[in-house]
Motif scaffolding. Structure first.
Motif, PDB file in Angstrom:
ATOM      1  N   ASP A   6       0.849  -1.180   0.000  1.00  0.00           N
ATOM      2  CA  ASP A   6       0.000   0.000   0.000  1.00  0.00           C
ATOM      3  C   ASP A   6       0.891   1.239   0.000  1.00  0.00           C
ATOM      4  O   ASP A   6       1.869   1.314   0.758  1.00  0.00           O
ATOM      5  CB  ASP A   6      -0.916   0.027   1.222  1.00  0.00           C
ATOM      6  N   LEU A   7       0.544   2.202  -0.854  1.00  0.00           N
ATOM      7  CA  LEU A   7       1.338   3.417  -0.985  1.00  0.00           C
ATOM      8  C   LEU A   7       0.518   4.615  -0.500  1.00  0.00           C
ATOM      9  O   LEU A   7      -0.340   5.116  -1.226  1.00  0.00           O
ATOM     10  CB  LEU A   7       1.762   3.615  -2.442  1.00  0.00           C
ATOM     11  N   PRO A   8       0.766   5.093   0.720  1.00  0.00           N
ATOM     12  CA  PRO A   8       0.060   6.291   1.203  1.00  0.00           C
ATOM     13  C   PRO A   8       0.616   7.532   0.496  1.00  0.00           C
ATOM     14  O   PRO A   8       1.827   7.705   0.384  1.00  0.00           O
ATOM     15  CB  PRO A   8       0.370   6.321   2.705  1.00  0.00           C
ATOM     16  N   LEU A   9      -0.280   8.400   0.034  1.00  0.00           N
ATOM     17  CA  LEU A   9       0.123   9.628  -0.634  1.00  0.00           C
ATOM     18  C   LEU A   9      -0.058  10.809   0.313  1.00  0.00           C
ATOM     19  O   LEU A   9      -0.891  10.759   1.224  1.00  0.00           O
ATOM     20  CB  LEU A   9      -0.699   9.817  -1.911  1.00  0.00           C
ATOM     21  N   PRO A  10       0.687  11.881   0.132  1.00  0.00           N
ATOM     22  CA  PRO A  10       0.664  12.985   1.095  1.00  0.00           C
ATOM     23  C   PRO A  10      -0.701  13.641   1.268  1.00  0.00           C
ATOM     24  O   PRO A  10      -0.958  14.236   2.319  1.00  0.00           O
ATOM     25  CB  PRO A  10       1.673  13.984   0.511  1.00  0.00           C
ATOM     26  N   HIS A  11      -1.578  13.536   0.273  1.00  0.00           N
ATOM     27  CA  HIS A  11      -2.879  14.216   0.352  1.00  0.00           C
ATOM     28  C   HIS A  11      -3.991  13.307   0.866  1.00  0.00           C
ATOM     29  O   HIS A  11      -5.173  13.615   0.698  1.00  0.00           O
ATOM     30  CB  HIS A  11      -3.238  14.816  -1.004  1.00  0.00           C
ATOM     31  N   ILE A  13      -4.776   9.991   0.208  1.00  0.00           N
ATOM     32  CA  ILE A  13      -5.199   8.841  -0.594  1.00  0.00           C
ATOM     33  C   ILE A  13      -4.145   7.742  -0.467  1.00  0.00           C
ATOM     34  O   ILE A  13      -2.942   8.023  -0.430  1.00  0.00           O
ATOM     35  CB  ILE A  13      -5.369   9.252  -2.068  1.00  0.00           C
ATOM     36  N   THR A  14      -4.601   6.503  -0.396  1.00  0.00           N
ATOM     37  CA  THR A  14      -3.681   5.360  -0.401  1.00  0.00           C
ATOM     38  C   THR A  14      -4.008   4.471  -1.593  1.00  0.00           C
ATOM     39  O   THR A  14      -5.186   4.155  -1.828  1.00  0.00           O
ATOM     40  CB  THR A  14      -3.812   4.542   0.894  1.00  0.00           C
ATOM     41  N   LEU A  15      -3.006   4.110  -2.354  1.00  0.00           N
ATOM     42  CA  LEU A  15      -3.188   3.233  -3.507  1.00  0.00           C
ATOM     43  C   LEU A  15      -2.532   1.884  -3.234  1.00  0.00           C
ATOM     44  O   LEU A  15      -1.361   1.823  -2.828  1.00  0.00           O
ATOM     45  CB  LEU A  15      -2.578   3.852  -4.770  1.00  0.00           C
ATOM     46  N   SER A  16      -3.280   0.806  -3.459  1.00  0.00           N
ATOM     47  CA  SER A  16      -2.692  -0.529  -3.394  1.00  0.00           C
ATOM     48  C   SER A  16      -1.910  -0.760  -4.687  1.00  0.00           C
ATOM     49  O   SER A  16      -2.364  -0.395  -5.770  1.00  0.00           O
ATOM     50  CB  SER A  16      -3.778  -1.586  -3.209  1.00  0.00           C
ATOM     51  N   PHE A  66     -10.394   1.768  -7.227  1.00  0.00           N
ATOM     52  CA  PHE A  66     -10.289   0.387  -7.695  1.00  0.00           C
ATOM     53  C   PHE A  66      -9.632  -0.498  -6.645  1.00  0.00           C
ATOM     54  O   PHE A  66      -8.762  -0.062  -5.899  1.00  0.00           O
ATOM     55  CB  PHE A  66      -9.469   0.312  -8.981  1.00  0.00           C
ATOM     56  N   GLU A  67     -10.039  -1.764  -6.611  1.00  0.00           N
ATOM     57  CA  GLU A  67      -9.479  -2.791  -5.750  1.00  0.00           C
ATOM     58  C   GLU A  67      -9.438  -2.266  -4.316  1.00  0.00           C
ATOM     59  O   GLU A  67     -10.443  -1.798  -3.801  1.00  0.00           O
ATOM     60  CB  GLU A  67      -8.105  -3.213  -6.295  1.00  0.00           C
ATOM     61  N   ARG A  68      -8.291  -2.291  -3.640  1.00  0.00           N
ATOM     62  CA  ARG A  68      -8.216  -1.843  -2.248  1.00  0.00           C
ATOM     63  C   ARG A  68      -7.755  -0.392  -2.107  1.00  0.00           C
ATOM     64  O   ARG A  68      -7.528   0.079  -0.986  1.00  0.00           O
ATOM     65  CB  ARG A  68      -7.273  -2.752  -1.449  1.00  0.00           C
ATOM     66  N   SER A  69      -7.606   0.321  -3.208  1.00  0.00           N
ATOM     67  CA  SER A  69      -7.202   1.724  -3.120  1.00  0.00           C
ATOM     68  C   SER A  69      -8.329   2.565  -2.524  1.00  0.00           C
ATOM     69  O   SER A  69      -9.500   2.168  -2.533  1.00  0.00           O
ATOM     70  CB  SER A  69      -6.830   2.257  -4.501  1.00  0.00           C
ATOM     71  N   SER A  70      -7.954   3.730  -2.005  1.00  0.00           N
ATOM     72  CA  SER A  70      -8.955   4.642  -1.449  1.00  0.00           C
ATOM     73  C   SER A  70     -10.054   4.902  -2.474  1.00  0.00           C
ATOM     74  O   SER A  70      -9.776   5.081  -3.668  1.00  0.00           O
ATOM     75  CB  SER A  70      -8.311   5.970  -1.062  1.00  0.00           C
ATOM     76  N   ALA A  71     -11.293   4.952  -1.996  1.00  0.00           N
ATOM     77  CA  ALA A  71     -12.441   5.117  -2.889  1.00  0.00           C
ATOM     78  C   ALA A  71     -13.388   6.160  -2.311  1.00  0.00           C
ATOM     79  O   ALA A  71     -14.396   5.828  -1.678  1.00  0.00           O
ATOM     80  CB  ALA A  71     -13.164   3.795  -3.081  1.00  0.00           C
ATOM     81  N   ALA A  80     -10.453  15.082 -13.189  1.00  0.00           N
ATOM     82  CA  ALA A  80      -9.066  14.968 -13.650  1.00  0.00           C
ATOM     83  C   ALA A  80      -8.064  15.494 -12.639  1.00  0.00           C
ATOM     84  O   ALA A  80      -7.020  14.865 -12.402  1.00  0.00           O
ATOM     85  CB  ALA A  80      -8.911  15.689 -14.983  1.00  0.00           C
ATOM     86  N   LYS A  81      -8.344  16.631 -12.017  1.00  0.00           N
ATOM     87  CA  LYS A  81      -7.342  17.260 -11.151  1.00  0.00           C
ATOM     88  C   LYS A  81      -6.915  16.375  -9.992  1.00  0.00           C
ATOM     89  O   LYS A  81      -5.703  16.171  -9.788  1.00  0.00           O
ATOM     90  CB  LYS A  81      -7.864  18.608 -10.649  1.00  0.00           C
ATOM     91  N   PRO A  82      -7.829  15.802  -9.193  1.00  0.00           N
ATOM     92  CA  PRO A  82      -7.369  14.932  -8.101  1.00  0.00           C
ATOM     93  C   PRO A  82      -6.725  13.636  -8.586  1.00  0.00           C
ATOM     94  O   PRO A  82      -5.807  13.120  -7.940  1.00  0.00           O
ATOM     95  CB  PRO A  82      -8.641  14.659  -7.292  1.00  0.00           C
ATOM     96  N   LEU A  83      -7.174  13.103  -9.728  1.00  0.00           N
ATOM     97  CA  LEU A  83      -6.565  11.884 -10.245  1.00  0.00           C
ATOM     98  C   LEU A  83      -5.131  12.137 -10.699  1.00  0.00           C
ATOM     99  O   LEU A  83      -4.229  11.316 -10.470  1.00  0.00           O
ATOM    100  CB  LEU A  83      -7.401  11.325 -11.397  1.00  0.00           C
ATOM    101  N   ILE A  84      -4.910  13.276 -11.332  1.00  0.00           N
ATOM    102  CA  ILE A  84      -3.554  13.637 -11.750  1.00  0.00           C
ATOM    103  C   ILE A  84      -2.684  13.907 -10.528  1.00  0.00           C
ATOM    104  O   ILE A  84      -1.493  13.549 -10.503  1.00  0.00           O
ATOM    105  CB  ILE A  84      -3.598  14.849 -12.696  1.00  0.00           C
ATOM    106  N   GLN A  85      -3.264  14.495  -9.488  1.00  0.00           N
ATOM    107  CA  GLN A  85      -2.525  14.692  -8.241  1.00  0.00           C
ATOM    108  C   GLN A  85      -2.043  13.359  -7.682  1.00  0.00           C
ATOM    109  O   GLN A  85      -0.899  13.245  -7.230  1.00  0.00           O
ATOM    110  CB  GLN A  85      -3.410  15.404  -7.217  1.00  0.00           C
ATOM    111  N   ASP A  86      -2.902  12.343  -7.718  1.00  0.00           N
ATOM    112  CA  ASP A  86      -2.489  11.006  -7.279  1.00  0.00           C
ATOM    113  C   ASP A  86      -1.250  10.546  -8.026  1.00  0.00           C
ATOM    114  O   ASP A  86      -0.275  10.068  -7.430  1.00  0.00           O
ATOM    115  CB  ASP A  86      -3.607   9.980  -7.525  1.00  0.00           C
ATOM    116  N   LEU A  87      -1.284  10.666  -9.346  1.00  0.00           N
ATOM    117  CA  LEU A  87      -0.203  10.111 -10.158  1.00  0.00           C
ATOM    118  C   LEU A  87       1.097  10.882  -9.992  1.00  0.00           C
ATOM    119  O   LEU A  87       2.177  10.285  -9.952  1.00  0.00           O
ATOM    120  CB  LEU A  87      -0.630  10.070 -11.624  1.00  0.00           C
ATOM    121  N   CYS A  88       1.007  12.186  -9.859  1.00  0.00           N
ATOM    122  CA  CYS A  88       2.230  12.960  -9.618  1.00  0.00           C
ATOM    123  C   CYS A  88       2.872  12.542  -8.298  1.00  0.00           C
ATOM    124  O   CYS A  88       4.101  12.411  -8.199  1.00  0.00           O
ATOM    125  CB  CYS A  88       1.910  14.453  -9.616  1.00  0.00           C
TER     126      CYS A  88
END
Length: 309
Positions: A6-11, A13-16, A66-71, A80-88
């Motif tokens: 699991d990758l916690p992001l500074p804002h 959101i956590t992505l599996s 998706f899957e176990r990521s924050s939803a 688009a803006k928050p999704l791009i924030q995730d990826l950056c």
């Protein structure tokens, strides 16, 4: 060997994530689409982690929702803006120990992942050396075709269904019958490139049982959908050229049997991509990662080996 974490992001959101390869190596980031998940990249993660294929650190996150990521529950969280924030934030995190901190060797993306990748590459080109897109339309050509092409409007009619508030519940009915048709309508369970066996079905079920609302929210949040009498959709969208012009070297791999995304979406793409190479696969559909994994791997390998302009 596929690792999961699991990758916690500074804002918040956590992505599996799924990954292969040694930390400290150049990084490849793989982005999935709908109705898929990070596991679809496992073969390519393992392939490119091998020393003979570059020895990359390969990471595939499950996108937000998706899957176990924050939803998050609100549709606005999938704009688009928050999704791009995730990826950056993901790119910063996974490249910090690489030879080029803050910069991927390549961003590889399909479907919704590809839609996001086009935007990240246009708005944040310093985050990657290269971009590889698999059957994901550029926002400018997609908006054009959705607004003006009856063929594209018919091919994308499903998008308006997926944007409905009840779409997730309807998709889950009868063992996800509507979702399986996304695959089987393009011969996923028949013909020479069939790939959808019972073992793969169960992997999809395991993901879908964790929730479909996040994935559907991508469609509800996006203005890029076919116009209807009640909603102008893409016909009301004006995309400034400078916001979507991609200046990093770009490979586009396109399965010509894709019935949802006709090849006309490639027309005029060179107007928005400065360094563009297109490979068309006659024996593949939208699901080319499953159908032609060896061909996709070979094309990506050749692209990664090219000298940069």
């Amino acid at each position: 060997m596929i690792q999961t974490f699991d990758l916690p992001l500074p804002h918040g959101i956590t992505l599996s994530c799924r990954a292969a390869g040694q930390p400290g190596r150049p990084v490849l980031l793989f982005l999935h689409g709908f109705p898929e998940a990070a596991f679809v990249w496992d073969g390519l993660l393992a392939h490119f982690a091998q020393p003979e294929h570059g020895g990359y650190r390969c990471v595939a996150p499950n996108l937000r929702g998706f899957e176990r990521s924050s939803a998050p529950t609100e549709v606005a969280a999938y704009r688009a803006k928050p999704l791009i924030q995730d990826l950056c934030a993901v790119i910063e995190a996974i490249t910090q120990h690489s030879p080029t901190p803050g910069q991927l060797a390549c961003l590889v993306a399909h479907d919704w992942g590809g839609a996001l990748a086009w935007s990240v590459a246009a708005q944040h080109p310093a985050l990657m050396h290269r971009l590889a897109i698999l059957n994901a339309p550029h926002p400018a050509t997609f908006a054009r075709e959705l607004a003006h092409s009856p063929d594209q409007q018919a091919s994308s009619a499903y998008m308006n269904f997926l944007a409905r508030p009840d779409a997730a519940d309807l998709l889950a009915e009868n063992d996800f019958a509507r979702l399986w048709s996304f695959f089987t309508n393009m011969a996923a369970d028949s013909g020479p490139t069939a790939w959808l066996d019972e073992a793969i079905r169960e992997r999809y079920r395991a993901v879908w049982r964790q929730g479909l609302r996040g994935g559907c929210a991508y469609y509800a949040a996006s203005p890029l959908r076919p116009p209807t009498p009640q909603d102008p959709g893409a016909a009301a969208v004006q995309i400034p050229c400078d916001k979507v012009t991609v200046k990093v070297p770009t490979l586009v791999i396109w399965g010509l049997g894709d019935t949802a995304l006709p090849v006309a979406l490639l027309d005029g793409l060179e107007d928005f991509v400065q360094y563009l190479h297109i490979e068309k696969l006659t024996d593949a559909t939208h699901w080319l990662v499953h159908e032609q994994p060896h061909k996709v791997a070979a094309l990506l390998s050749a692209f990664l080996a090219q000298s940069l302009p």
